[in-house]
Structures are given as structure tokens and as C-alpha cells.
Design a protein around this motif. Structure first.
Motif, mmCIF file in Angstrom:
data_model
loop_
_atom_site.group_PDB
_atom_site.id
_atom_site.type_symbol
_atom_site.label_atom_id
_atom_site.label_comp_id
_atom_site.label_asym_id
_atom_site.label_seq_id
_atom_site.Cartn_x
_atom_site.Cartn_y
_atom_site.Cartn_z
ATOM 1 N N PRO A 111 -6.756 -6.616 7.032
ATOM 2 C CA PRO A 111 -7.681 -5.772 6.263
ATOM 3 C C PRO A 111 -7.287 -4.302 6.204
ATOM 4 N N HIS A 112 -6.717 -3.794 7.307
ATOM 5 C CA HIS A 112 -6.354 -2.370 7.339
ATOM 6 C C HIS A 112 -5.140 -2.092 6.447
ATOM 7 N N VAL A 113 -4.210 -3.026 6.427
ATOM 8 C CA VAL A 113 -3.057 -2.883 5.541
ATOM 9 C C VAL A 113 -3.507 -2.950 4.081
ATOM 10 N N MET A 114 -4.393 -3.897 3.761
ATOM 11 C CA MET A 114 -4.893 -4.042 2.392
ATOM 12 C C MET A 114 -5.622 -2.775 1.949
ATOM 13 N N ARG A 115 -6.464 -2.247 2.812
ATOM 14 C CA ARG A 115 -7.207 -1.022 2.481
ATOM 15 C C ARG A 115 -6.261 0.155 2.278
ATOM 16 N N TRP A 116 -5.263 0.263 3.176
ATOM 17 C CA TRP A 116 -4.288 1.349 3.091
ATOM 18 C C TRP A 116 -3.446 1.247 1.829
ATOM 19 N N MET A 117 -2.985 0.044 1.487
ATOM 20 C CA MET A 117 -2.146 -0.124 0.300
ATOM 21 C C MET A 117 -2.904 0.239 -0.973
ATOM 22 N N ASP A 118 -4.165 -0.143 -1.035
ATOM 23 C CA ASP A 118 -4.982 0.203 -2.193
ATOM 24 C C ASP A 118 -5.136 1.723 -2.294
ATOM 25 N N TYR A 119 -5.335 2.365 -1.148
ATOM 26 C CA TYR A 119 -5.500 3.823 -1.116
ATOM 27 C C TYR A 119 -4.212 4.530 -1.544
ATOM 28 N N ILE A 120 -3.055 4.086 -1.026
ATOM 29 C CA ILE A 120 -1.782 4.713 -1.365
ATOM 30 C C ILE A 120 -1.450 4.497 -2.838
ATOM 31 N N GLN A 121 -1.679 3.296 -3.328
ATOM 32 C CA GLN A 121 -1.363 3.016 -4.738
ATOM 33 C C GLN A 121 -2.182 3.901 -5.673
ATOM 34 N N ASN A 122 -3.463 4.096 -5.337
ATOM 35 C CA ASN A 122 -4.319 4.940 -6.163
ATOM 36 C C ASN A 122 -3.994 6.428 -5.977
ATOM 37 N N SER A 123 -3.790 6.849 -4.732
ATOM 38 C CA SER A 123 -3.534 8.264 -4.448
ATOM 39 C C SER A 123 -2.215 8.743 -5.046
#
Length: 392
Positions: free
Chosen positions: A129-141
Motif C-alpha cells: 500500500p505504501h509503494v502504491m500511494r507513493w507511486m501515485d503521488y510521484i506520478q502526479n507531482s
């Protein structure tokens, strides 16, 4: 590096493209360097061309470059590295530092693990879950949507459950009786329509209407009142920035924070976070808070708001919700499709918070929601590192 041939080349091309986007450079200028250099050399060359120095510790950046360099291309062999990354991201938003700004380390690791994450099954992704949340954040940011495919999970389990719950009343015994009675009544009416006059039919119809109206209208009115009473629009939820935090003078479990919500002066808020966060952890941290809760004293210290926190089931892990970088203090949280004016001040006697908070939770990716609708800011959704958590 643990890859070879075409996959190695493709991976390094992705790293160069994303790093150039991060530093606002043209990736074509480095395309000839990709085949003959490793990740470290490519990074150093791009960094020099950008004219910028890494704002993070060089040793820390190199640590993540080493992680990327050794990450296997075989999706079956990548689980150990992904689990390690998931653990590392459990208590932070980005790989380096205590803030929310992605670094070149985030961009490099994102580019390297992306293809492996795409190849994972939904159950495997749910374990990260933490990797998924982080990847979504990085892709958007970093605006990497044009370079990398979005990694998605199937719809959360709670969506079909809500739909099923709504359908249950139709299967009750009283509902069956009503349907059966209607069918029985329809049959003789049809036969009599051919034999009897219009006045008899009208009389029967009028009688049927009188019996049906009270049964249908009352529940509709009750449902409407209930929805209004439970609407999240009653809450004034805003982005805040904690300027200062300290321990409560007379309660070990409480912390006191001064929070900037875009007003002339900061708000003082008391939160039960002492067991989970230190004052240093909270200082300069973005949070989400309810600003129309009735002010009151907690152990003789005035509190002018309520910081919303995510909690796992046994409350061993609790953390404030995190607005995305770019969300400004004072900005109101919105919910797609839900309009309404918040109460000036919530009335404790109506227990509005107690009725609304059971519908606040994070989804499988850690996105904060009201009945599955994300907490949205102008910069994106609010999140937590705790998936499927209750929010209070």
C-alpha cells in the motif's frame, strides 16, 4: 545491474526521460549516452547539465541509485526489493528528507520499479500500500503520465457492498407481500375493465392510490432528512499548516499545535497524538482539520479545531491526513458531487460529527474519502500511509 539487453536499455531510457523532466531538460541531448553508461553516470551527467546541486545528501541519493541499479527486471524476483521499499515508505511521503517534495531519488526509483509494479496482480499490489500511494503521488507531482502508464487497482470492495446494502430492503417480507397483493389486485382489475364502466375503475384506482401514497412518501422524506443530516458538507474541512507544536502541560497523551489556516492569526488545536507523533514530527507539516467544531477546553487548554487522523483497526498506528504539496493553508476540501454550505458552528447536541465520521475512511491506496469520494484539494487528493483506515 540486474537487467540486460533490451530491458536494461529501456529502463535507462525511462530514467533519463523522467530525470530530464524533473530538471526541465531535453532528453534528446542524453539519448546517445544511454547505451554506454550506468544509472549513476547518467544521473551525474544530467545533474551537471541542469546547473543545480542536489538539495539532498549525496550519500542518500547514491544509496537509492544503488537500490535502483540492483533491482531485478524479473517480476518474480522483485518482491524482496518492493517489500523493503514498502517498509521504508511507511512513515514518509518521499524517499529523502522529512518533507513532501520529490527528489531525483524518487524519480529514479519510480522509473526502475514501474514495469515490475505493472506486472503484479491486484492481490500482490494490495500488499504494497505504501509503494502504491507513493507511486501515485510521484506520478502526479512530477507529471509523469505521458511517460508511464498509470498503475491501478480494481475497485475497492466497499463499493459493491454499498450497492448490495441499498438493495436489501426490496427483499423484505413486507415488500414481497406488497408485490404479491399488487399482482393479485391487477388481475381482477384487468378482467373487470372489459366488463365494468369507467366510473367503477376510477373508484378502485382512487382507493388504491390512497393506500399506496402514505407507504411511499414517508420513507422518502425520512431518507432525505437522514442524508442531509449525514452530509459531509456540514463540516468545514480545510488544509492547515502546523507552525508550532508542543506537549500539553497537564496531559501526557495530548499535544498542542498552532495551525495556519489562512486566517489573520493561527488557530490553537489540542490533539491526542502524543503517543504517535512528536512535536518535531508535526512542525511544518500539512494537515487536514475541521474548523467549525465548537471551540472548547481540553484539560484547561483551548482548542479551536479538530485535526483529522487515519487509524488502523486496533489503533496501534495513527497519523494525521496529509494534503498534497501545493495545497495552500486555508483551502477548503471538496467532495465531487456533494454541494452545500457548512454549519457556522457544529452543534454538539445534534451529534453531527458522530454521525458523519463512520463514513470517513481511506481506500486501498490510502486516499482519504467520504463514502468512497476523495478528499480533494486544488493539488490533488489527501492521503495517508494507512490503507482501509477509519478517519476521525
Amino acid at each position: 545491474m540486474a537487467t540486460n539487453g533490451t530491458s536494461d536499455l529501456k529502463r535507462k531510457q525511462g530514467i533519463v526521460s523522467s530525470l530530464c523532466k524533473h530538471f526541465s531538460l531535453d532528453p534528446k541531448a542524453f539519448s546517445s549516452q544511454v547505451p554506454g553508461n550506468d544509472i549513476k553516470t547518467l544521473y551525474i551527467n544530467i545533474l551537471k547539465s541542469s546547473g543545480k546541486e542536489s538539495p539532498q545528501s549525496n550519500d542518500e541519493v547514491m544509496k537509492w541509485i544503488a537500490f535502483a541499479d540492483s533491482f531485478p527486471s524479473d517480476s518474480k524476483a522483485c518482491h524482496g526489493g518492493l517489500n523493503e521499499l514498502n517498509t521504508d515508505l511507511a512513515k514518509k511521503s518521499v524517499l529523502l528528507g522529512n518533507g513532501f517534495t520529490p527528489s531525483e531519488a524518487d524519480v529514479i526509483v519510480f522509473s526502475v520499479i514501474h514495469s515490475s509494479m505493472i506486472a503484479l496482480s491486484t492481490p500482490e499490489k494490495e500488499k504494497l500500500p505504501h509503494v502504491m500511494r507513493w507511486m501515485d503521488y510521484i506520478q502526479n507531482s512530477e507529471d509523469l503520465g505521458a511517460l508511464f502508464e498509470k498503475i491501478l487497482l480494481e475497485k475497492p470492495v466497499f463499493e459493491p457492498q454499498i450497492a448490495k446494502a441499498a438493495a436489501k430492503p426490496e427483499v423484505t417480507s413486507s415488500a414481497k407481500g406488497t408485490v404479491q397483493n399488487t399482482k393479485i389486485a391487477d388481475k381482477p382489475d384487468t378482467e373487470k375493465n372489459a366488463k365494468k364502466s369507467d366510473s367503477v375503475d376510477a373508484k378502485k384506482k382512487a382507493k388504491g392510490d390512497k393506500e399506496a401514497v402514505p407507504e411511499k412518501k414517508a420513507p422518502e422524506k425520512e431518507a432525505s432528512d437522514k442524508d442531509k443530516e449525514l452530509s459531509v458538507s456540514l463540516l468545514n474541512i480545510q488544509v492547515g499548516l502546523i507552525r508550532k507544536a508542543w506537549k500539553h502541560p497537564s496531559a501526557d497523551s495530548l499535544l498542542v499545535e498552532e495551525i495556519d489556516v489562512g486566517e489573520a492569526k493561527v488557530r490553537q488545536v489540542v490533539s491526542g497524538l502524543a503517543k504517535y507523533c512528536s512535536p518535531e514530527d508535526l512542525t511544518n507539516r500539512r494537515v487536514v482539520l475541521i474548523t467549525n467544531a465548537k471551540p472548547g477546553k481540553l484539560r484547561d487548554v483551548m482548542s479551536e479545531g479538530l485535526v483529522l487522523c487515519a487509524s488502523n483497526e486496533d489503533h496501534t498506528k495513527v497519523e494525521p491526513l496529509l494534503p498534497p504539496e501545493g495545497a495552500k493553508p486555508g483551502e477548503c476540501i471538496s467532495f465531487s458531487g456533494i454541494d452545500g454550505k457548512p454549519e457556522d458552528v457544529l452543534n454538539p447536541k445534534k451529534k453531527q460529527l458522530e454521525k458523519i465520521t463512520p463514513n470517513l475512511f481511506t481506500d486501498e491506496k490510502g486516499v482519504a474519502t467520504f463514502k468512497g469520494i476523495p478528499f480533494m484539494t486544488s493539488a490533488g487528493p489527501c492521503t495517508s500511509s494507512i490503507p482501509k483506515a477509519s478517519i476521525k
